[in-house]
Design a protein around this motif. Structure first.
Motif, PDB file in Angstrom:
ATOM      1  N   ASN A  75       0.838  -1.193   0.000  1.00 18.64           N
ATOM      2  CA  ASN A  75       0.000   0.000   0.000  1.00 18.64           C
ATOM      3  C   ASN A  75       0.877   1.249   0.000  1.00 18.64           C
ATOM      4  OD1 ASN A  75      -2.123  -1.774   0.195  1.00 18.64           O
ATOM      5  ND2 ASN A  75      -2.371  -1.508   2.397  1.00 18.64           N
ATOM      6  N   PHE A  76       0.390   2.311  -0.616  1.00 21.05           N
ATOM      7  CA  PHE A  76       1.121   3.563  -0.618  1.00 21.05           C
ATOM      8  C   PHE A  76       0.113   4.714  -0.674  1.00 21.05           C
ATOM      9  CE2 PHE A  76       0.490   2.428  -5.027  1.00 21.05           C
ATOM     10  CZ  PHE A  76       0.208   3.629  -5.678  1.00 21.05           C
ATOM     11  N   TYR A  77       0.567   5.875  -0.181  1.00 23.40           N
ATOM     12  CA  TYR A  77      -0.268   7.070  -0.234  1.00 23.40           C
ATOM     13  C   TYR A  77      -0.008   7.802  -1.544  1.00 23.40           C
ATOM     14  CZ  TYR A  77      -1.392   6.401   4.674  1.00 23.40           C
ATOM     15  OH  TYR A  77      -1.852   5.893   5.856  1.00 23.40           O
ATOM     16  N   ALA A  78      -1.070   8.286  -2.148  1.00 21.18           N
ATOM     17  CA  ALA A  78      -0.944   8.943  -3.448  1.00 21.18           C
ATOM     18  C   ALA A  78      -2.009  10.012  -3.592  1.00 21.18           C
ATOM     19  CB  ALA A  78      -1.063   7.929  -4.577  1.00 21.18           C
ATOM     20  N   SER A  79      -1.746  10.934  -4.505  1.00 25.75           N
ATOM     21  CA  SER A  79      -2.769  11.934  -4.861  1.00 25.75           C
ATOM     22  C   SER A  79      -3.491  11.459  -6.117  1.00 25.75           C
ATOM     23  CB  SER A  79      -2.110  13.290  -5.098  1.00 25.75           C
ATOM     24  OG  SER A  79      -1.242  13.236  -6.223  1.00 25.75           O
ATOM     25  N   LEU A  80      -4.804  11.472  -6.068  1.00 25.98           N
ATOM     26  CA  LEU A  80      -5.637  11.051  -7.193  1.00 25.98           C
ATOM     27  C   LEU A  80      -5.983  12.273  -8.028  1.00 25.98           C
ATOM     28  CD1 LEU A  80      -7.195   8.715  -8.557  1.00 25.98           C
ATOM     29  CD2 LEU A  80      -9.134   9.307  -7.076  1.00 25.98           C
ATOM     30  N   THR A  81      -5.594  12.236  -9.304  1.00 20.21           N
ATOM     31  CA  THR A  81      -5.800  13.374 -10.206  1.00 20.21           C
ATOM     32  C   THR A  81      -7.291  13.691 -10.349  1.00 20.21           C
ATOM     33  OG1 THR A  81      -3.823  12.692 -11.407  1.00 20.21           O
ATOM     34  CG2 THR A  81      -5.249  14.282 -12.480  1.00 20.21           C
ATOM     35  N   VAL A 101      -7.770  14.405  -4.648  1.00 23.83           N
ATOM     36  CA  VAL A 101      -7.859  13.883  -3.284  1.00 23.83           C
ATOM     37  C   VAL A 101      -6.655  12.992  -3.018  1.00 23.83           C
ATOM     38  CG1 VAL A 101     -10.373  13.990  -3.135  1.00 23.83           C
ATOM     39  CG2 VAL A 101      -9.275  11.948  -4.074  1.00 23.83           C
ATOM     40  N   TYR A 102      -6.373  12.851  -1.727  1.00 25.63           N
ATOM     41  CA  TYR A 102      -5.284  11.964  -1.303  1.00 25.63           C
ATOM     42  C   TYR A 102      -5.899  10.659  -0.827  1.00 25.63           C
ATOM     43  CZ  TYR A 102      -2.200  15.971  -1.623  1.00 25.63           C
ATOM     44  OH  TYR A 102      -1.500  17.037  -2.080  1.00 25.63           O
ATOM     45  N   TRP A 114      -3.835  -1.123 -13.714  1.00 18.01           N
ATOM     46  CA  TRP A 114      -4.871  -0.769 -12.757  1.00 18.01           C
ATOM     47  C   TRP A 114      -4.315  -0.816 -11.331  1.00 18.01           C
ATOM     48  CZ3 TRP A 114      -9.604   0.923 -14.297  1.00 18.01           C
ATOM     49  CH2 TRP A 114      -9.969   0.685 -15.625  1.00 18.01           C
ATOM     50  N   SER A 115      -4.913   0.013 -10.472  1.00 17.39           N
ATOM     51  CA  SER A 115      -4.575   0.034  -9.048  1.00 17.39           C
ATOM     52  C   SER A 115      -5.854   0.103  -8.235  1.00 17.39           C
ATOM     53  CB  SER A 115      -3.692   1.243  -8.703  1.00 17.39           C
ATOM     54  OG  SER A 115      -2.418   1.126  -9.307  1.00 17.39           O
ATOM     55  N   TYR A 116      -5.802  -0.492  -7.046  1.00 15.69           N
ATOM     56  CA  TYR A 116      -6.945  -0.437  -6.125  1.00 15.69           C
ATOM     57  C   TYR A 116      -6.898   0.851  -5.308  1.00 15.69           C
ATOM     58  CZ  TYR A 116      -7.754  -5.438  -6.973  1.00 15.69           C
ATOM     59  OH  TYR A 116      -8.016  -6.651  -7.540  1.00 15.69           O
ATOM     60  N   ILE A 117      -8.084   1.339  -4.931  1.00 18.16           N
ATOM     61  CA  ILE A 117      -8.224   2.445  -3.991  1.00 18.16           C
ATOM     62  C   ILE A 117      -8.802   1.863  -2.703  1.00 18.16           C
ATOM     63  CG2 ILE A 117      -9.225   4.700  -3.534  1.00 18.16           C
ATOM     64  CD1 ILE A 117      -7.264   4.701  -5.812  1.00 18.16           C
ATOM     65  N   LYS A 131      -2.009   5.408 -13.832  1.00 19.30           N
ATOM     66  CA  LYS A 131      -1.482   6.702 -14.279  1.00 19.30           C
ATOM     67  C   LYS A 131      -2.180   7.866 -13.596  1.00 19.30           C
ATOM     68  CE  LYS A 131      -4.567   7.009 -18.299  1.00 19.30           C
ATOM     69  NZ  LYS A 131      -4.641   7.123 -19.769  1.00 19.30           N
ATOM     70  N   ASN A 132      -3.359   7.614 -12.992  1.00 17.20           N
ATOM     71  CA  ASN A 132      -4.071   8.678 -12.292  1.00 17.20           C
ATOM     72  C   ASN A 132      -3.512   8.948 -10.894  1.00 17.20           C
ATOM     73  OD1 ASN A 132      -5.816   8.900 -14.489  1.00 17.20           O
ATOM     74  ND2 ASN A 132      -7.257   7.400 -13.629  1.00 17.20           N
ATOM     75  N   LEU A 133      -2.590   8.111 -10.438  1.00 22.91           N
ATOM     76  CA  LEU A 133      -2.074   8.198  -9.076  1.00 22.91           C
ATOM     77  C   LEU A 133      -0.645   8.738  -9.085  1.00 22.91           C
ATOM     78  CD1 LEU A 133      -3.334   4.739  -7.786  1.00 22.91           C
ATOM     79  CD2 LEU A 133      -4.297   6.979  -7.219  1.00 22.91           C
ATOM     80  N   THR A 134      -0.348   9.635  -8.141  1.00 23.03           N
ATOM     81  CA  THR A 134       1.001  10.173  -7.956  1.00 23.03           C
ATOM     82  C   THR A 134       1.415   9.914  -6.509  1.00 23.03           C
ATOM     83  OG1 THR A 134       0.613  11.912  -9.588  1.00 23.03           O
ATOM     84  CG2 THR A 134       2.472  12.209  -8.083  1.00 23.03           C
ATOM     85  N   SER A 135       2.450   9.100  -6.319  1.00 23.40           N
ATOM     86  CA  SER A 135       2.867   8.718  -4.972  1.00 23.40           C
ATOM     87  C   SER A 135       3.375   9.927  -4.189  1.00 23.40           C
ATOM     88  CB  SER A 135       3.964   7.654  -5.049  1.00 23.40           C
ATOM     89  OG  SER A 135       4.459   7.344  -3.762  1.00 23.40           O
TER      90      SER A 135
END
Length: 343
Positions: A75-81, A101-102, A114-117, A131-135
């Protein structure tokens, strides 16, 4: 006419075939190998034409593949575009977020599309394109670790601390046997053997050092015996530094050696109502055994002393026998009680 024409065609065909199978000058064998199919006969012919002994082959060591990543993506924290496509796993409902949102996310597969939220309780409810996620993991490490909801009292300018001075106290009773010939000579006798008893108090400071340092006070009372069966009474008091080294300490039993240097506060001997004073410096070394109990330690010891003495005041009308300093000896057995208290 037709026969002549056929003969000419046959002759021309033979000439063309002869030109096709004509022997050409020999060429490079390597070119032939590269053009034809690889087989053992061609490899042998190449070996005869090329000196392979002069060819150096580069050796490659195969690398063992070791996976350094965990089997399951972490798991990692990311900002969702903003306006990212989110798919709800339960029902495949699709919607788009209206703002950045974070979130806490996790790739479905390493490097996957794909990544899970994850929700706040850690369960997986949505998925989106990676690609929508920025760590923001590295940014999170820069945050302060001090809890924001905790209140700390203001430090005052006044500070106090309790300092404890552990003191080890020895109460000792000694029985001494001394060669006091120097004292006897100054009293008018040729010899002087003394038996005495000593009460001693020792204070040691228990520090982190292997050697404990302290102070000692002795009061000594004894009787001088001479050859003519006469006696002389003497008493003395000593004070000085002492040191102790414990070289064995196991369970309830311990052994230590001690060294003390004591200066006489007074040393007086009397004979027939006449008193003579001496100045003495005593060097003492001893061995002590301790038995530890819950109420303190019981000790047994042996000491040997060298007493450097000189006359301080002589008998009236009699000059001192030896004005020079003289060394006398003393041996002692002691029994004592030891306890520690804090100052």
């Amino acid at each position: 006419m037709k026969i002549i024409t056929k003969i000419l065609i046959i002759l021309l065909s033979i000439n063309v075939m002869a030109s096709e199978i004509a022997i050409v000058p020999p060429h490079d064998v390597l070119d032939e190998f590269l053009e034809d199919e690889v087989n053992f006969s061609q490899i042998d012919s190449l070996s005869e034409s090329i000196d392979i002994s002069k060819i150096r082959y580069r050796k490659y060591k195969p690398k063992e593949y070791i996976r350094t990543d965990p089997l399951i993506p972490e798991n990692f924290y990311a900002s969702l575009t903003k306006n990212s496509k989110l798919i709800k796993l339960d029902g495949n409902e699709v919607f788009y977020n209206e703002r950045k949102v974070y979130v806490k996310a996790r790739e479905i597969y390493y490097g996957g599309k794909w990544s899970y939220i994850l929700s706040k309780d850690g369960s997986i409810k949505y998925k989106t394109h990676t690609k929508n996620l920025t760590s923001v993991q590295d940014i999170i490490k820069l945050r302060s670790t001090i809890p924001a909801d905790k209140t700390y009292p203001v430090k005052t300018q006044n500070h106090t601390s309790d300092k404890v001075l552990p003191l080890q106290t020895h109460l000792l009773f000694r029985n001494d046997t001394s060669n006091m010939s120097y004292v006897g000579q100054n009293l008018g006798y040729s010899d002087g053997n003394a038996n005495s008893n000593t009460v001693s108090v020792k204070l040691y400071y228990e520090s982190f050092l292997p050697v404990d340092f302290g102070l000692v006070f002795d009061y000594q009372y004894g009787v001088l015996n001479f050859e003519d069966s006469s006696e002389s009474i003497w008493n003395a008091a000593y004070f000085g530094p002492t040191a102790k080294y414990t070289f064995y300490d196991r369970g309830s039993f311990a052994l230590n050696t001690q060294l003390a240097v004591k200066k006489s506060l007074f040393f007086n001997a009397s004979d027939n109502g006449q008193k003579i004073s001496f100045s003495t410096l005593l060097w003492q070394i001893g061995l002590e055994a301790l038995y530890k109990t819950s109420y303190g330690n019981i000790s047994l010891g042996y000491e040997n002393s060298f007493i450097r003495s000189s006359v301080k005041s002589e008998l009236p009308g009699q000059a001192p026998i030896s004005p020079e300093k003289t060394t006398m000896t003393q041996s002692s057995f002691s029994i004592g009680y030891q306890f520690t208290w804090n100052l």
